[in-house]
Enzyme design. Structure first.
Site, PDB file in Angstrom:
ATOM      1  N   GLU A 163       0.807  -1.220   0.000  1.00 24.52           N
ATOM      2  CA  GLU A 163       0.000   0.000   0.000  1.00 24.52           C
ATOM      3  C   GLU A 163       0.848   1.282   0.000  1.00 24.52           C
ATOM      4  O   GLU A 163       0.677   2.161   0.861  1.00 24.52           O
ATOM      5  CB  GLU A 163      -0.981  -0.014   1.177  1.00 24.52           C
ATOM      6  CG  GLU A 163      -1.961  -1.176   1.074  1.00 24.52           C
ATOM      7  CD  GLU A 163      -3.031  -1.195   2.154  1.00 24.52           C
ATOM      8  OE1 GLU A 163      -2.990  -0.325   3.051  1.00 24.52           O
ATOM      9  OE2 GLU A 163      -3.907  -2.078   2.099  1.00 24.52           O
ATOM     10  N   GLU A 282      -5.062  -8.484  -0.673  1.00 20.36           N
ATOM     11  CA  GLU A 282      -5.828  -8.339   0.565  1.00 20.36           C
ATOM     12  C   GLU A 282      -7.264  -7.994   0.202  1.00 20.36           C
ATOM     13  O   GLU A 282      -7.498  -7.134  -0.647  1.00 20.36           O
ATOM     14  CB  GLU A 282      -5.299  -7.198   1.445  1.00 20.36           C
ATOM     15  CG  GLU A 282      -3.980  -7.426   2.129  1.00 20.36           C
ATOM     16  CD  GLU A 282      -3.605  -6.236   3.002  1.00 20.36           C
ATOM     17  OE1 GLU A 282      -4.522  -5.499   3.452  1.00 20.36           O
ATOM     18  OE2 GLU A 282      -2.397  -6.031   3.221  1.00 20.36           O
TER      19      GLU A 282
END
Length: 507
Positions: A163, A282
């Protein structure tokens, strides 16, 4: 309020459905894998569900003791220690799990800054020396080759960071700095063996269009190795914090899926990347480990809907996470803390655990699919299906799914495994027990009993090549059902109608 839905299905029908539910599962940071409770939870998940890959943070963090420097003859030198990584990866492989290797976070001795994230303080700054970072990656892969063999390691996907489009996970969320990190890392991997597969940018679904487009443009223009694209996906709005907990509303499943389709369109807009694998490394309902929705039947039913559709556009989708040994915001105060896992601590299955267990048993031939179910069969014409009914509002909305099936005349058995608010709801049981923070043996055993599906077996007879099968679904139910042809043959003298004390006759 019961909504009847009827479907006429032929065993010769074909429907589109790609079941990648078990390709990968997420985990907390790597160091947690050194704990017994973590091992016990993962072993249970693998015995009953059996994922193929596992991905988690912190492979290169200081608590894995990988990167060290020392001074000798006035020169600062580097040495590596792979002891903990070996313990973790050996354990994964012994349970049939391949690592989906996330490369990060930054060892302190190599970091350019002191910014960290989470309770366990993973460093999220770029390396102070990209040559030393490249050397670390090559030393790591070389060690993997020596220990596990090249032919095994080249089957592991490698993902660069986590991220980076969020400033908490990558200093200043610097796009240019991440592109540099990705390029150096990808080239280091390919230098070890061109067959190693590397991907990114592992972004969370924020500003997806700008980040993903620019990342692909950079890789294309600079001839940077790229074998697959990764991103994350969560299904909730901004949270409301109350004490230790955060509460959020779910987005519509259609909105969740449209976000993934937009990523797919961006990837396919580049001719050299068209149809490239997109891995969701995810996903879950909420992105916070303090949201009680993760422990609910709603989570199970909503996730079932996502599992039925995500394979339309994604090569894999990794549920975050398999268990609640997890410490991003600190150590949980209670066994049901709103954490991500399929298992609560104590190895207590949450309802969503069974969603994945049910999808494991679906067959290869899909004959029907809708927003409420997937129906499959095997080559022997045994039928397996999963049905669901997510209801976020606090009201009772029942579904009655009726399937008209063209079964051959004869005797059949239908097995149903039901997970719903009343039959498999350990969170409710724990709440009714007074929400004890520290379970004793008896309390844990009671919760384990409350965390099992309700199983029902019925026999029925088909005449005139037609059968009506009804699957009732209360609010937030997930149901697995299986229909098999049987050939009854009673033992000599066995007469069900003569047995006193119960109704065991064929229904």
């Amino acid at each position: 309020m019961k909504q009847p839905l009827q479907y006429k299905v032929s065993l010769k029908d074909n429907a589109s459905f790609t079941n990648n539910a078990l390709f990968c599962v997420g985990t907390g940071r790597m160091n947690l894998a050194l704990r017994k409770e973590y091992h016990d939870q993962l072993m249970k998940v693998q015995e009953e569900i059996h994922f193929s890959h596992i991905r988690g943070h912190g492979l290169l963090c200081d608590d894995m003791a990988v990167y060290h420097t020392y001074e000798e003859d006035g020169e600062v030198k580097t040495e590596y220690n792979f002891t903990y990584i070996d313990l973790v990866f050996d354990d994964y492989l012994s349970m049939g799990l391949k690592p989906f290797v996330e490369l990060g976070f930054m060892p302190e001795a190599l970091a350019s800054g002191r910014q960290t994230i989470f309770y366990w303080k993973g460093n999220v700054t770029p390396p102070m020396d990209y040559n030393k970072w490249s050397d670390l990656i090559k030393a790591l892969v070389s060690h993997f080759f020596d220990r596990y063999g090249k032919e095994e390691v080249v089957t592991w996907p490698f993902e660069v960071w986590n991220e980076p489009n969020l400033p908490g996970f990558w200093k200043d969320a610097s796009m240019d700095e991440y592109f540099r990190l990705y390029e150096v890392t990808a080239k280091a991997l390919k230098e070890c063996d061109a067959r190693l597969r590397v991907g990114g940018p592992a972004i969370c679904g924020v500003d997806d269009k700008r980040w993903l487009t620019c990342f692909l443009e950079h890789c294309s223009q600079h001839k940077v190795p790229l074998d697959f694209v990764t991103r994350h996906a969560y299904a909730t709005d901004s949270p409301e914090l109350i004490g230790h907990y955060e509460y959020q509303k779910l987005r519509k499943p259609e909105d969740f899926m449209e976000e993934l389709r937009e990523s797919r369109r961006i990837i396919d807009s580049f001719s050299e990347y068209k149809d490239m694998e997109m891995h969701i490394t995810e996903f879950n309902t909420s992105y916070t480990p303090r949201n009680p929705i993760h422990d609910t039947n709603l989570n199970a039913a909503y996730t079932a809907r996502l599992l039925s559709e995500m394979g339309d556009v994604c090569a894999s989708y990794s549920y975050w996470t398999f268990g609640d040994v997890f410490e991003e915001t600190g150590v949980a105060y209670t066994p049901f803390s709103g954490c991500f896992g399929l298992l609560a601590n104590g190895s207590i299955p949450k309802p969503t655990y069974w969603t994945f267990a049910f999808f494991k048993h679906l067959k290869d031939n899909t004959i029907a699919r809708s927003e409420h179910f997937v129906l499959t069969r095997d080559n022997d014409k045994n039928i397996c299906g999963v049905a669901w009914n997510p209801v976020e509002e606090m009201e009772d909305k029942e579904l009655a799914l009726t399937f008209s099936l063209d079964l051959t005349d004869g005797d059949y058995m239908i097995v149903t495994k039901m997970v719903d608010e009343s039959t498999c709801n350990p969170l409710r049981a724990w709440t009714n027990m007074g929400t004890p923070a520290y379970l004793n043996k008896e309390q844990k055993e009671l919760l384990l009993d409350c965390a099992r599906p309700q199983i029902n077996v019925k026999q029925f007879r088909v005449m005139d090549d037609a059968a009506q099968i009804e699957i009732p679904l209360s609010s937030n139910a997930v149901c697995y059902f299986e229909i098999q042809r049987i050939y009854p043959k009673a033992d000599r003298g066995f007469r069900p109608e003569r047995i006193r004390g119960g109704n065991i006759m064929m229904e």
